[in-house]
Structures are given as structure tokens and as C-alpha cells.
Design a protein around this motif. Structure first.
Motif, PDB file in Angstrom:
ATOM      1  N   ALA A 102      36.550  37.325  50.633  1.00 31.41           N
ATOM      2  CA  ALA A 102      35.799  37.727  49.434  1.00 31.41           C
ATOM      3  C   ALA A 102      36.098  39.285  49.445  1.00 31.41           C
ATOM      4  CB  ALA A 102      34.422  37.436  49.750  1.00 31.41           C
ATOM      5  N   TYR A 103      35.775  40.225  50.162  1.00 29.05           N
ATOM      6  CA  TYR A 103      36.255  41.493  49.971  1.00 29.05           C
ATOM      7  C   TYR A 103      37.952  41.868  49.547  1.00 29.05           C
ATOM      8  CZ  TYR A 103      37.652  46.183  51.265  1.00 29.05           C
ATOM      9  OH  TYR A 103      38.191  47.554  51.037  1.00 29.05           O
ATOM     10  N   TYR A 104      38.499  41.008  50.407  1.00 27.52           N
ATOM     11  CA  TYR A 104      40.219  41.185  50.209  1.00 27.52           C
ATOM     12  C   TYR A 104      40.497  40.769  48.598  1.00 27.52           C
ATOM     13  CZ  TYR A 104      45.131  40.409  50.640  1.00 27.52           C
ATOM     14  OH  TYR A 104      46.528  40.438  50.516  1.00 27.52           O
TER      15      TYR A 104
ATOM     16  N   ASN B 245      42.530  41.844  43.162  1.00 32.59           N
ATOM     17  CA  ASN B 245      42.404  41.130  41.634  1.00 32.59           C
ATOM     18  C   ASN B 245      41.763  42.225  40.691  1.00 32.59           C
ATOM     19  OD1 ASN B 245      43.197  38.341  41.495  1.00 32.59           O
ATOM     20  ND2 ASN B 245      42.400  38.387  43.325  1.00 32.59           N
ATOM     21  N   SER B 246      41.455  43.579  41.413  1.00 33.51           N
ATOM     22  CA  SER B 246      40.994  44.536  40.582  1.00 33.51           C
ATOM     23  C   SER B 246      39.596  44.097  40.008  1.00 33.51           C
ATOM     24  CB  SER B 246      41.773  45.037  39.603  1.00 33.51           C
ATOM     25  OG  SER B 246      43.014  45.484  40.052  1.00 33.51           O
ATOM     26  N   LEU B 247      38.747  43.204  40.420  1.00 32.60           N
ATOM     27  CA  LEU B 247      37.484  42.780  39.878  1.00 32.60           C
ATOM     28  C   LEU B 247      36.284  43.739  40.229  1.00 32.60           C
ATOM     29  CD1 LEU B 247      37.850  39.145  41.071  1.00 32.60           C
ATOM     30  CD2 LEU B 247      38.225  40.219  38.791  1.00 32.60           C
ATOM     31  N   ARG B 248      35.274  43.799  39.285  1.00 29.26           N
ATOM     32  CA  ARG B 248      34.408  44.825  39.445  1.00 29.26           C
ATOM     33  C   ARG B 248      33.240  44.629  40.245  1.00 29.26           C
ATOM     34  NH1 ARG B 248      34.120  46.535  32.977  1.00 29.26           N
ATOM     35  NH2 ARG B 248      36.276  46.734  32.844  1.00 29.26           N
ATOM     36  N   GLU B 249      33.033  43.238  40.702  1.00 30.94           N
ATOM     37  CA  GLU B 249      31.809  42.778  41.552  1.00 30.94           C
ATOM     38  C   GLU B 249      32.201  41.417  42.354  1.00 30.94           C
ATOM     39  OE1 GLU B 249      29.597  43.425  43.686  1.00 30.94           O
ATOM     40  OE2 GLU B 249      28.266  44.494  42.065  1.00 30.94           O
ATOM     41  N   THR B 250      31.356  41.267  43.533  1.00 30.20           N
ATOM     42  CA  THR B 250      31.583  40.232  44.119  1.00 30.20           C
ATOM     43  C   THR B 250      30.016  39.407  43.910  1.00 30.20           C
ATOM     44  OG1 THR B 250      33.190  40.807  45.855  1.00 30.20           O
ATOM     45  CG2 THR B 250      31.767  38.889  46.393  1.00 30.20           C
ATOM     46  N   ILE B 251      29.957  38.317  43.704  1.00 32.22           N
ATOM     47  CA  ILE B 251      28.611  37.838  43.429  1.00 32.22           C
ATOM     48  C   ILE B 251      28.273  36.637  44.439  1.00 32.22           C
ATOM     49  CG2 ILE B 251      27.230  36.441  41.717  1.00 32.22           C
ATOM     50  CD1 ILE B 251      28.513  38.021  39.139  1.00 32.22           C
ATOM     51  N   LEU B 252      27.379  36.864  45.038  1.00 32.15           N
ATOM     52  CA  LEU B 252      27.134  35.572  45.997  1.00 32.15           C
ATOM     53  C   LEU B 252      25.961  34.888  45.475  1.00 32.15           C
ATOM     54  CD1 LEU B 252      26.727  37.175  49.596  1.00 32.15           C
ATOM     55  CD2 LEU B 252      28.747  36.229  48.375  1.00 32.15           C
ATOM     56  N   CYS B 253      25.616  33.808  45.866  1.00 32.24           N
ATOM     57  CA  CYS B 253      24.770  32.682  45.370  1.00 32.24           C
ATOM     58  C   CYS B 253      23.928  32.221  46.446  1.00 32.24           C
ATOM     59  CB  CYS B 253      25.489  31.470  44.577  1.00 32.24           C
ATOM     60  SG  CYS B 253      26.998  32.031  43.867  1.00 32.24           S
TER      61      CYS B 253
END
Length: 644
Positions: free
Chosen positions: A441-443, A448-456
Motif C-alpha cells: 500500500a505504501y509502495y 504512482n505519485s498519489l496523494r493519499e492511501t484510503i483504508l476502509c
């Protein structure tokens, strides 16, 4: 090789040469890294590249379609099910799942099903349409017959053209006419990595990789690298663009090993095997339970006050949500103004992650990439539901596949070791293989130069009894309903160390993987955005949305929608309920009571139904990890009951 992260159960390559006017195909049930080392593959490769000079000048070209596969429809042991798929003069590579494939074949009596893989229907119907229509119209008229997720590349024996189509956005491409190349891949990072390794870049240092947007088709003429981009949803198709040529047809040659065997699942007498599963409801009903929630007296470290209320209820703190206003404000901050991917959503295919993906895309208007870590226990039902959601929402789905064969062997070894000396505290070893999820998830967010990781993460799904069975008392602080302290983590390490010394069977090849999982889960900081910190969890709304809007598939062996896509949950919950008289359902329903979502009477009714053994799922699990059903269940049934 770079695409192997998406699947290691088989690999294959198609080579189309307009010098020989041939399409050669080679595939086998091996990882790509092993396939390319085989004698057969190298002979196949040299067939088309031994005279490379004749391809380097003039209008001559070579097309290559490669694929690494995570098996869904169709056993990989039957090579015809592997990718690239050939049928009726067409060759295709396909990522995704066609969820209505059986109904589609039934509807089209004019087509003959030969394989098990779902790609066959897409290709066969397209090739039939191509008999009377141009390439674009044939594809446009094929797609309405398809439900699910489709990212595909198609070549045929009738023309030079390459067609790329995606309804999820899981395709990227790079074109450079000066170098005479056009390359596509299923992930941006894969293509970036490839190009960087060959020093291909623009003057400013940036690689001009393009995204094929959801619902788009790209048609390439390989003779001059001219291509056309179209969205089928936007007006009519120019019938004069890229008509099927009148050149001599290509001959399709299959160089693959002649492996057409189909793996056979042993026939079982369901009645005979299902009768082995115990459901000691009458005895479990006699357990003393908390008068406020439904936790029983067998719950680790539980005690009741004079009114019969348990310590878990007395220390419970109601969830405090940050609110929709703050959620919308944060969404505004991370949204990509160019409507390109801006966040990564962890996507198991379960109900909470499926609903969250819907909410992030449709309500918050973000542009997510869905991410799944498949460690071998993501069921086909979960994969089909993932395809439904991503296909309908037009969301790119990055699937990181572990070495599933190896992971399942690790699970088998740990379950086999556990059966020699059963302990409720060591059951989490069965699930150790999924914890690398956090690393990827971190990698993926980073590359992909994404601004956030969203968990559910549903905050009601607390399973603190698992550490309780390791002898660790619950610790309640001012901020959490339950948390594991540093001393608790050390106690857990000591508990597992003692268990391993008492049962040397745990000291197997899975040990390193299990240790890495423990460190990843308990010691590496997790900093993610959780949707349900802001948004109250509403079971009815979630189920209604998924079933009505996405035709979300339910499991035939249970009434619940919780954990139906998790291949291991039915097994470990059977053990907990059979031995201790409760499972994860008791903790979940008790938290709902404490939140005021349901009353105790309804919770008692639900846990009795939800704890019924799921025979089909348990049988699938044990078949998948190659453990004998009868011996395993009989061993579990002999464990002394905590409620006796």
C-alpha cells in the motif's frame, strides 16, 4: 518480467510478424521468470528473431503481446485457459473478469465454448462480429454483452491492427515514431520502469507515458505507428478509419507445450462430509453472557459486575466521527484537478471496501486507483465483485499477486503444525501471509505519485480476543476501545516463541514470512486515511447500495455479507465457535449494540445464524491448501470445549 507482480500462475507471449505473416503463441503454467528460461520458449523466440535484420528496415514490424496470469476462470493446468487466448482467428490478452460469462455463452448458441477462461467469450464474439463489421464497430457491438472488468489487447489474422480497450483505465502506453516503438502495459509504473531501464526519456527528463482512460479504445496501425483514440460513449465511429485490410491473412501457430489436462477436484459426498461439522448451539446457548452485549463467559479475560455487564462494555467508548464536512474538505485538498488518479483505495472485494470505493468515486468525486494484495485467499467470489465494482465505476485496479502457490504451501504447513498441537492463540498464523498488504500500500502510493492511501476499516470489527488467547490482558486507554501496548507485543512474541519450541513443526519454511508479517503489522507505523473515521458505518445502506447498484454477489452458504470474500474466515471462525462458543461475529455484533445500531435480541438472533458452519467455504479452503477435510475437522472436533 515486470508484469509478474500481477500474477505468477502462468505466462505467455504472442509474436506477430508481417514478414512471415504469422502469429506465434507460446504459453505455459509457469511464472514469466521461469518461462523465459525454458528450451521451448527460446526455440519459439528464435523462430521469429533469428533473422532480426529483415525486420529493421522498410514497413516490416514485430508485435508482441505478453501476459502474466493470476488464475480466475479456468485452471492453468489446461494451457488453453492461459493467456494469450486464441480463438477463431483472434489472439487476445485480457486483465479482468467477465462476471456474466456463463449467461453470455447460454445466450449465444451460435458460439461454441471450448475453454473455461472467460476471455474466450470476448474474443469469440468479437471475431464473429468482425466477419461483417469493421474492427471498431465489431468491438463496440461486443462490449454491451460484457459485464465486469475488461482491459484487453486484441490482434487478428485478418489485419495488421492492434486494438486496446479498457473500461477501468488499467492500460498505459508510450509511442515514439523516431524509435519505431509503441508499448503498452497494465500499470504506469511497469511501463516507466521499462523505459527508464533503456534510457528512453524526453529532453526534460520526463517520460511521456499516456493513460488510456476508462471507456476508451486505441487502434494502432503497426506499419507506421499511427493510432486513433476514441471513446465509444462519444458519438458515432468514423467507419473510414482503420478499415480491415485486404492483405494476405496471418497464419496462427501454437508453439506451446501440449498440456491440455484439466485439474480435477475430487468428488466428495457432501452429505457425508457436511455431517462432520459440529454446531453445538444448544450447549452454547447455556453460556452466561453479558446482559448488555452478547459476549459469553468463555471470552478471554471477561468478567461481569453485579448487574451482569462485562468489562468490555464498561470500558467501551463510542466512536466519535470527524464528520462529513471535514471529509469533503479533505477530499477537495487531495483531488487531482486534471481528473487523473489522486488516491489509492485498499480493495479486498469485501463489503466495506466495495462500498468505500463507490463512495470515494461517486460521492467524494475523487479519482481512485483500487489496490488488492492477493495472497492466495482472495476467493473467486471476491474477485468477481471487484470486477463488478471497478468495471461499472471505471476504476483502475492494481492487483499485487504474491507467489500464491508458495503462500498456500505456507498456510498448509502452519495449519498442519497447528493440528498437531491445537491452540486458540496461534490461529492468527493461518493469516500471517496477508500482512505484506501494508508494505505494498505504501509502495504503490509512492510509485504512482498519489496523494493519499484510503483504508476502509470498519471500526466495529475489533477482534481483541485473538491476543487474549495468547494470554495478553486487555488494555483500555483514553483514546481507544482496546489497544496492544509495547509490553503486550513483547508478551505475544514470547507466547509464540514458547509455542514454536513446544511444537517444532512451526519451524518450517513459512517462518521467515510469518516473522515479516508480524513486524509489518505490529511494529511498522501505519499512517493511512480511514474513511470510517469520518463516516458512520451503516450496514443496511452498504448492503442496499452494493446489491442494487452493482449486482453484488452473495455467498450461497451463509446469510451474512461479512467476510464472504475471505477464503480463510469460515475456517478459523468454525474453530473459535466450536471450541470457545463464540467467533468474530460476537465481537462485531456486541460493538453494534454498544453503538446503539441494533438491540441485544437482534444480535443474539444474528450470531446464531451467522455462526452456522459454512461447509462449502471450509471445503474450498482445505482443498486449496491440500489438507484432508475429514482428518482436519475430526481433529478440531476433539479439542476440549471451553463451554463444557
Amino acid at each position: 518480467m515486470l508484469s509478474e507482480t500481477r500474477g505468477k500462475e502462468s505466462a505467455g507471449l504472442a509474436i506477430k510478424s508481417n514478414v512471415e505473416r504469422e502469429i506465434g503463441v507460446y504459453k505455459d503454467s509457469l511464472p514469466a521468470s521461469e518461462l523465459i528460461k525454458t528450451k521451448g520458449f527460446n526455440e519459439f523466440w528464435n523462430q521469429y528473431f533469428k533473422n532480426w535484420e529483415k525486420h529493421k528496415s522498410g514497413p516490416n514490424y514485430i508485435q508482441l503481446l505478453g501476459h502474466t496470469r493470476l488464475v480466475t476462470n479456468g485452471f492453468s493446468s489446461n494451457n488453453e485457459n492461459n493467456q494469450p487466448v486464441t480463438k477463431s482467428g483472434g489472439v487476445a490478452v485480457h486483465n479482468g473478469i467477465i462476471v456474466n460469462v456463463d449467461k453470455a455463452w447460454t445466450k449465444h448458441k451460435d458460439l461454441t465454448r471450448v475453454y473455461e477462461v472467460d476471455t474466450e467469450f470476448l474474443l469469440d464474439l468479437y471475431m464473429q462480429r468482425l466477419k461483417t463489421e469493421d474492427a471498431l464497430s465489431a468491438l463496440k457491438n461486443t462490449l454491451p454483452e460484457i459485464e465486469g472488468s475488461v482491459s484487453t489487447g486484441i490482434i487478428t489474422d485478418k489485419s495488421d491492427l492492434l486494438l486496446l480497450y479498457t473500461n477501468t483505465g488499467s492500460l498505459y502506453y508510450y509511442s515514439d515514431t523516431s524509435l519505431g516503438i509503441f508499448i503498452f502495459s497494465s500499470e504506469r509504473f511497469i511501463l516507466n520502469h521499462l523505459l527508464e531501464s533503456y534510457g528512453i526519456q524526453k529532453n526534460d527528463g520526463e517520460i511521456d507515458v499516456k493513460w488510456l482512460h476508462p471507456g476508451s479504445v486505441l487502434v494502432l496501425d503497426p506499419n507506421n505507428l499511427n493510432f486513433k483514440l476514441l471513446k465509444f460513449t462519444e458519438g458515432s465511429i468514423d467507419q473510414k478509419v482503420f478499415q480491415v485490410g485486404s492483405q494476405k491473412k496471418f497464419q496462427i501457430k501454437n508453439f506451446s507445450p501440449s498440456n491440455t489436462s484439466t485439474a480435477v477436484i475430487p468428488h466428495v459426498s457432501e452429505n457425508q462430509k457436511e455431517r462432520l461439522l459440529e454446531f453445538n448451539l444448544e450447549k452454547i446457548r447455556l453460556l452466561k453472557r453479558c446482559t448488555r452485549c452478547v459476549l459469553p463467559e468463555t471470552f478471554p479475560f471477561i468478567y461481569f459486575d453485579k448487574d451482569g455487564v462485562c468489562n468490555y462494555c464498561k470500558h467501551y467508548k463510542k466512536q466519535e466521527y470527524l464528520g462529513i464536512e471535514k471529509l469533503n474538505k479533505y477530499a477537495d485538498e487531495i483531488r487531482n484537478p486534471k481528473a487523473e488518479p489522486d488516491c489509492l483505495v485498499a480493495f479486498s472485494g469485501g463489503r466495506d471496501s466495495s462500498y468505500s470505493l463507490h463512495y470515494v468515486k461517486n460521492i467524494l468525486k475523487l479519482n481512485p486507483i483500487a489496490y488488492t494484495y492477493d495472497w492466495g485467499m482472495v476467493t473467486d467470489l471476491a474477485r468477481r465483485n471487484q470486477a463488478r465494482i471497478c468495471g461499472k465505476l471505471g476504476i483502475e485496479h492494481i492487483l499485487v499477486s504474491a507467489d500464491i502457490k508458495m503462500k498456500r504451501e505456507y498456510i498448509r504447513k502452519n495449519v498442519a503444525a497447528w493440528l498437531k498441537r491445537p491452540s486458540l492463540g496461534t490461529i492468527p498464523l493461518f493469516m500471517a501471509g496477508d500482512k505484506q498488504f501494508f508494505y505494498y500500500a505504501y509502495y504503490l502510493r509512492k510509485i504512482n505519485s498519489l496523494r493519499e492511501t484510503i483504508l476502509c476499516e470498519n471500526l466495529l470489527e475489533r477482534t481483541n480476543f485473538k491476543s487474549g488467547f495468547c494470554g495478553i490482558e486487555p488494555y483500555f486507554d483514553d483514546e481507544h476501545n482496546f489497544t496492544l501496548t509495547t509490553s503486550g507485543k513483547l508478551k505475544m512474541l514470547l507466547f509464540y516463541g514458547k509455542e514454536f519450541l513446544s511444537n517444532p513443526s512451526y519451524l518450517n519454511s513459512s517462518l521467515y514470512d510469518s516473522a515479516k508479517a508480524f513486524l509489518t503489522y505490529y511494529f511498522i507505523p501505519h499512517s493511512y486515511f480511514n474513511l470510517f473515521d469520518y463516516l458512520p458505518w451503516n450496514e443496511k445502506e452498504i448492503e442496499t447500495t452494493l446489491i442494487n447498484e452493482y449486482d453484488w454477489e452473495l455467498s450461497p452458504d451463509t446469510t451474512t455479507t461479512w467476510r464472504i470474500g475471505d477464503g480463510t474466515a469460515s475456517f478459523y471462525n468454525y474453530i473459535y465457535y466450536n471450541v470457545a462458543g463464540f467467533s468474530e461475529f460476537e465481537t462485531f455484533r456486541s460493538n453494534q449494540i454498544r453503538e446503539g445500531m441494533i438491540d441485544r435480541k437482534l444480535a443474539l438472533e444474528k450470531i446464531e445464524e451467522e455462526n452456522r458452519p459454512r461447509f462449502e467455504s471450509i471445503l474450498w479452503y482445505l482443498n486449496t491448501i491440500h489438507l484432508d477435510f475429514d482428518n482436519t475437522i475430526n481433529t478440531i472436533n476433539k479439542i476440549p470445549k471451553l463451554y463444557s
